[in-house]
Write an enzyme that holds these catalytic residues in place. Structure first.
Site, short mmCIF file in Angstrom:
data_model
loop_
_atom_site.label_atom_id
_atom_site.label_comp_id
_atom_site.label_asym_id
_atom_site.label_seq_id
_atom_site.Cartn_x
_atom_site.Cartn_y
_atom_site.Cartn_z
N HIS A 71 0.60 -1.28 0.12
CA HIS A 71 0.17 0.38 -0.01
C HIS A 71 0.70 1.26 -0.03
CE1 HIS A 71 0.79 1.04 4.39
NE2 HIS A 71 0.27 -0.40 4.66
N ASP A 73 -0.49 4.48 1.04
CA ASP A 73 -0.40 5.05 2.29
C ASP A 73 0.49 4.75 3.67
OD1 ASP A 73 -2.24 2.49 2.32
OD2 ASP A 73 -3.47 3.50 4.14
N ASP A 103 6.27 0.82 7.50
CA ASP A 103 5.15 0.26 7.32
C ASP A 103 4.35 1.16 5.79
OD1 ASP A 103 2.41 -0.61 7.41
OD2 ASP A 103 2.29 -0.30 8.76
N GLU A 137 -4.70 1.09 2.17
CA GLU A 137 -5.20 -0.13 3.33
C GLU A 137 -5.24 0.11 4.80
OE1 GLU A 137 -3.40 -2.95 5.80
OE2 GLU A 137 -2.73 -0.90 5.62
N GLU A 138 -4.59 1.10 5.46
CA GLU A 138 -4.98 2.39 6.55
C GLU A 138 -6.35 2.00 6.93
OE1 GLU A 138 -2.41 1.02 8.61
OE2 GLU A 138 -0.92 1.48 7.29
N GLU A 163 4.26 -6.10 3.25
CA GLU A 163 4.34 -5.57 4.80
C GLU A 163 5.29 -6.46 5.39
OE1 GLU A 163 1.97 -3.43 6.01
OE2 GLU A 163 -0.46 -3.50 5.02
N HIS A 382 3.38 2.66 12.60
CA HIS A 382 2.47 3.31 13.27
C HIS A 382 3.30 4.41 14.36
CE1 HIS A 382 -1.45 1.18 11.85
NE2 HIS A 382 -0.57 1.20 10.98
#
Length: 409
Positions: A71, A73, A103, A137-138, A163, A382
């Site tokens: 992803h 984002d 990530d 995706e998030e 990932e 994150h």
């Protein structure tokens, strides 16, 4: 491609602030790289949005088809809590810091660079490598859903999600996720005369207890050998306006981590059954809506993709320098999944609680499909000061190059 250029590509996409949006900017950047290399690719707008888009690129032709996905984002960032600028890739003590470094822009960049280098060298690809770079995706996975709906997974034989899998682990199963909002409607009244109202907070508290107990009872004896059991958490709750007034409304949000043996559909049906029973038994007016709905995935522990990864990656893991803490953690994880004689270089295959875009991409084949999550990173997604080890990032480029050329053989 020189190491400096590989780092530059990662630096460039981390500089693009695709925080829950603006994935199109990442796609435009990647499209330019693919166009210059002569690799077929296309930007696919996501609905009517001018800022969100997917990107598809292909190397090779024919079968088998290996879909590789990541992803574009990233999540929100509080720059005040960072030691460096989160959108400037910064190297320190062998690590690369930046929002999305783990990530998962390192995994995305590694895939792209592997494709570029294979194209430049003229290496034959036995089959098709299809990159599916996704938006969103998030939150909600709309990009993965769009790829699935548009047929990009129809002829795919295996799926690699890059990932961060954590210190070279290979993940072939992940729990699903069901997020629901429970609403309680009541009637306001003065707190000295509660009989004139209907207390929405009290009803919400009562029904939440029924929900948690009901789901725990229904799933108590149901367990997945790889993913474990169902997990339910009440994560937010709010209601009422002041202490001397009977509240007319209240709301709670529940997060449930699901397994294939008692999947999202079964849990949703159980929730509706519990709420109906509560409403029918008294004066409660409870309703529930679904937010995130991510299907649990359990791949094949004997799949060709997984075996190829374990074989190809082993020398890279053996040569990488891991700390004593990392080795201790890996040894403990290996023991948990039944590996008694773990040694550095072994690629541990296991399941994880979190979900990925695979839950949408293979939603029609959630059990037994040739699926693996394998990418550079660690346990800092994150988080403030997110980073990826530089050696890992560079190693994964080489791992992917070998994997892409050997999967179809």
């Amino acid at each position: 491609m020189q190491e400096e250029q590989k780092l530059s590509i990662l630096k460039d996409i981390i500089a693009i602030q695709s925080v829950n949006d603006h994935e199109r900017d990442v796609a435009v950047y990647l499209k330019k790289l693919f166009d210059e290399a002569g690799i077929k690719n296309d930007i696919l707008p996501l609905g009517d949005s001018k800022t969100r888009a997917n990107l598809v690129a292909e190397l090779g032709t024919g079968k088998p088809v290996l879909a590789i996905s990541g992803h574009m984002d990233v999540v929100e960032v509080d720059a005040d809590h960072w030691a460096t600028d989160p959108f400037t890739l910064t190297e320190k003590d062998g690590n690369l810091y930046g929002r999305g470094a783990t990530d998962m822009k390192a995994g995305l960049a590694a895939m792209v660079i592997a494709m570029l280098e294979l194209k430049e060298s003229g290496t034959a690809i036995p089959g098709t490598i299809r990159l599916l770079a996704t938006a969103g995706e998030e939150v909600g996975m709309p990009g993965a859903k769009a790829f699935k709906d548009q047929g990009y997974m129809d002829d795919v034989d295996a799926l690699l999600i890059t990932e961060p899998s954590g210190i070279y682990r290979a993940i072939y199963a992940n729990k699903g996720e069901l997020n629901v909002t429970v609403n309680s409607a009541g009637k306001a009244a003065h707190s000295s005369m509660p009989y004139l109202g209907n207390n929405a907070v009290e009803h919400l508290i009562n029904v939440l207890q029924n929900i948690k107990t009901g789901i725990q009872d229904a799933t108590a004896d149901i367990n997945d050998d790889v993913l474990g059991d169902t997990v339910i958490n009440i994560d937010t709750i709010k209601g009422g306006n002041q202490v001397n007034a009977i509240p007319s409304a209240a709301q709670a949000e529940i997060n449930i981590r699901t397994i294939p043996e008692f999947d999202n559909a079964k849990l949703w049906a159980k929730l509706q059954e519990i709420i109906k029973a509560y409403n029918d038994s008294g004066t409660g007016d409870i309703s529930v809506t679904v937010g995130m709905d991510v299907t649990p995935i359990s791949g094949n522990s004997d799949s060709k993709l997984l075996k190829d990864i374990q074989r190809i990656a082993a020398p890279f893991v053996s040569s990488d320098k891991m700390s004593a803490d990392e080795l201790q953690k890996l040894t403990a994880e290996a023991k948990d999944v039944g590996i008694k004689d773990y040694k550095p270089g072994d690629i541990i295959a296991e399941g994880v609680p979190g979900g990925t875009d695979a839950s949408q991409l293979i939603i029609d084949q959630p059990m037994g499909f040739d699926f693996v999550m394998y990418g550079p990173g660690n346990n800092t997604p994150h988080q403030d000061n997110e980073f990826v080890p530089k050696s890992q990032y560079l190693n994964f480029i080489e791992i992917y190059k070998q994997l892409f050329t050997e999967f179809g053989k």
